[in-house]
Design an enzyme around this catalytic site. Structure first.
Site, PDB file in Angstrom:
ATOM      1  N   LYS A 189       6.219  -9.203  -1.282  1.00  0.00           N
ATOM      2  CA  LYS A 189       5.048  -8.302  -1.239  1.00  0.00           C
ATOM      3  C   LYS A 189       4.645  -7.976   0.200  1.00  0.00           C
ATOM      4  O   LYS A 189       4.045  -6.929   0.463  1.00  0.00           O
ATOM      5  CB  LYS A 189       3.868  -8.863  -2.040  1.00  0.00           C
ATOM      6  CG  LYS A 189       3.421 -10.259  -1.647  1.00  0.00           C
ATOM      7  CD  LYS A 189       2.316 -10.281  -0.641  1.00  0.00           C
ATOM      8  CE  LYS A 189       2.194 -11.646  -0.003  1.00  0.00           C
ATOM      9  NZ  LYS A 189       1.166 -11.846   0.954  1.00  0.00           N
ATOM     10  N   THR A 246      -2.768  -7.954  -0.711  1.00  0.00           N
ATOM     11  CA  THR A 246      -2.149  -7.751   0.613  1.00  0.00           C
ATOM     12  C   THR A 246      -2.112  -6.280   1.002  1.00  0.00           C
ATOM     13  O   THR A 246      -2.142  -5.954   2.188  1.00  0.00           O
ATOM     14  CB  THR A 246      -0.703  -8.309   0.616  1.00  0.00           C
ATOM     15  OG1 THR A 246      -0.711  -9.558  -0.030  1.00  0.00           O
ATOM     16  CG2 THR A 246      -0.179  -8.488   2.000  1.00  0.00           C
TER      17      THR A 246
END
Ligand SMILES: NC(=O)c1ccc[n+]([C@@H]2O[C@H](COP(=O)([O-])OP(=O)(O)OC[C@H]3O[C@@H](n4cnc5c(N)ncnc54)[C@H](O)[C@@H]3O)[C@@H](O)[C@H]2O)c1
Length: 336
Positions: A189, A246
């Site tokens: 990610k 994120t």
């Protein structure tokens, strides 16, 4: 109450120490870096990245690795990912048979393309390796902001033990047997967060970012499932959960580095300004190598590598992504 040592005195190590100590566990933090130990011992604060948070006095900060590893119920690996192998190698002689080690660092090793639990298993074969990962910015965890996370372990017993040790009424820990899925979700990610930051830096809209996140997760899960991870994990806390936080949070160093590149900075300039290890840069290289090794199509990962390492502009990379051949959303979905 348990005895826990955290190896790594950075932002995440300190935030977890605060959680565990607040629960009444005996917590030791080890660091290899003398100045870091000195600053923490003198100020009881991690001034740089956890403003306002204080390390309780009962937490011991030490440079003595043997003492840090002795008689502990859990060792937590919280050094930045490039130093996991060297730290594990140093610690291994002091680690007892069956020692539970919880890795909280995120990344894929350069060269070997091992996940960090694979690196730990190689360096400390006598240990019982688990992982803890999810949408959990240290800055918020240290302030008691409600957070959820998942522990992956080889046995139900180890998973439940770690869950019991870490879980508080604002730090909710789930369990899972899917260690590889959790690790791949948590490290890959970061690559998509770099790309998401880049499109934000270019000034594109929410649609563009949502597209990158969703198609980014399609790439992560495609690779992750070939490597043994489970779809549920990629849809879960260490998959979409971590990707979401994120790609959308101002706390994310990967997003911030991407944002600066979108604004025209080079990778080196962006790294310098963020002034922390930006793990997505290494993970981008590793993800591309894993994609090639496993024969998986990862167009966003390919383009972000070109931006990072081949001086391609972020705008050209996005245009190339948008103008690929027409596709189905999922190859696996068919008309009857
Ligand atoms: N910060 C967060 O919110 C957060 C949340 C979840 C997971 N993580 C993961 O935790 C890991 C650590 O992140 P962080 O934010 O604490 O990073 P950080 O940069 O604040 O700290 C990293 C720590 O690694 C250690 N270190 C540095 N060089 C070393 C060396 N040569 N040998 C041994 N140890 C060394 C030091 O103790 C340093 O403080 C990363 O993999 C990150 O992805 C971070």
């Amino acid at each position: 109450m348990s005895n826990v040592s955290i190896l790594g005195a950075g932002t995440w190590g300190c935030a977890l120490a605060i959680v565990l100590s607040g629960k009444g566990h005996n917590v030791t933090i080890w660091t290899k870096i003398e100045n870091e130990a000195k600053a923490l011992n003198e100020n009881r604060k991690n001034m740089k990245n956890l403003p306002g948070a204080e390390l309780p006095d009962k937490i011991t900060v030490t440079l003595d690795l043997e003492a840090a590893c002795k008689d502990k119920d859990i060792l937590v690996m919280a050094v930045a990912s490039p130093y996991i192998r060297s730290t594990a190698h140093l610690a291994s002689p002091y680690v007892k048979e069956g020692q539970i080690i919880v890795n909280v660092s995120k990344g894929i090793e350069d060269g070997t393309l091992y996940t960090l639990s694979e690196v730990l298993k190689e360096e400390i074969p006598q240990a019982d390796i688990a992982v803890l990962s999810g949408p959990s910015h240290a800055e918020e965890v240290s302030r008691g902001v409600p957070t959820t996370i998942v522990v992956g372990a080889t046995t139900k017993e180890t998973a439940h033990f770690i869950q019991d040790v870490f879980m508080t009424d604002v730090f909710r820990v789930y369990t899972s047997p899917d260690i590889i899925g959790i690790e791949l979700g948590g490290s890959l990610k970061n690559v998509i967060a770099l790309a998401a930051g880049t499109v934000d830096g270019l000034g594109y809209g929410d649609n563009t970012k949502a597209a990158l996140m969703t198609r980014g997760m399609a790439e992560i899960s495609r690779l992750g499932m070939i490597m043994g991870g489970k779809m549920e994990t990629f849809a879960g806390l260490s998959g979409f959960g971590d990707l979401f936080v994120t790609c959308t949070s101002k706390h994310s160093r990967n997003w911030n580095a991407g944002y600066l590149m979108g604004q025209g900075k080079t990778m080196e300039e962006a790294m310098k300004q963020v002034n922390q290890v930006v793990e997505g840069v290494n993970s981008a290289k590793a993800a591309l190598a894993l994609a090639r090794r496993n024969n998986v199509e990862m167009p966003i990962v390919e383009q972000i590598n070109k931006v990072l390492f081949e001086n391609k502009t972020a705008k050209d990379a996005l245009n190339d992504l948008l103008n690929r051949d027409k596709r189905k959303e999922y190859k696996t979905l068919e008309w009857d």
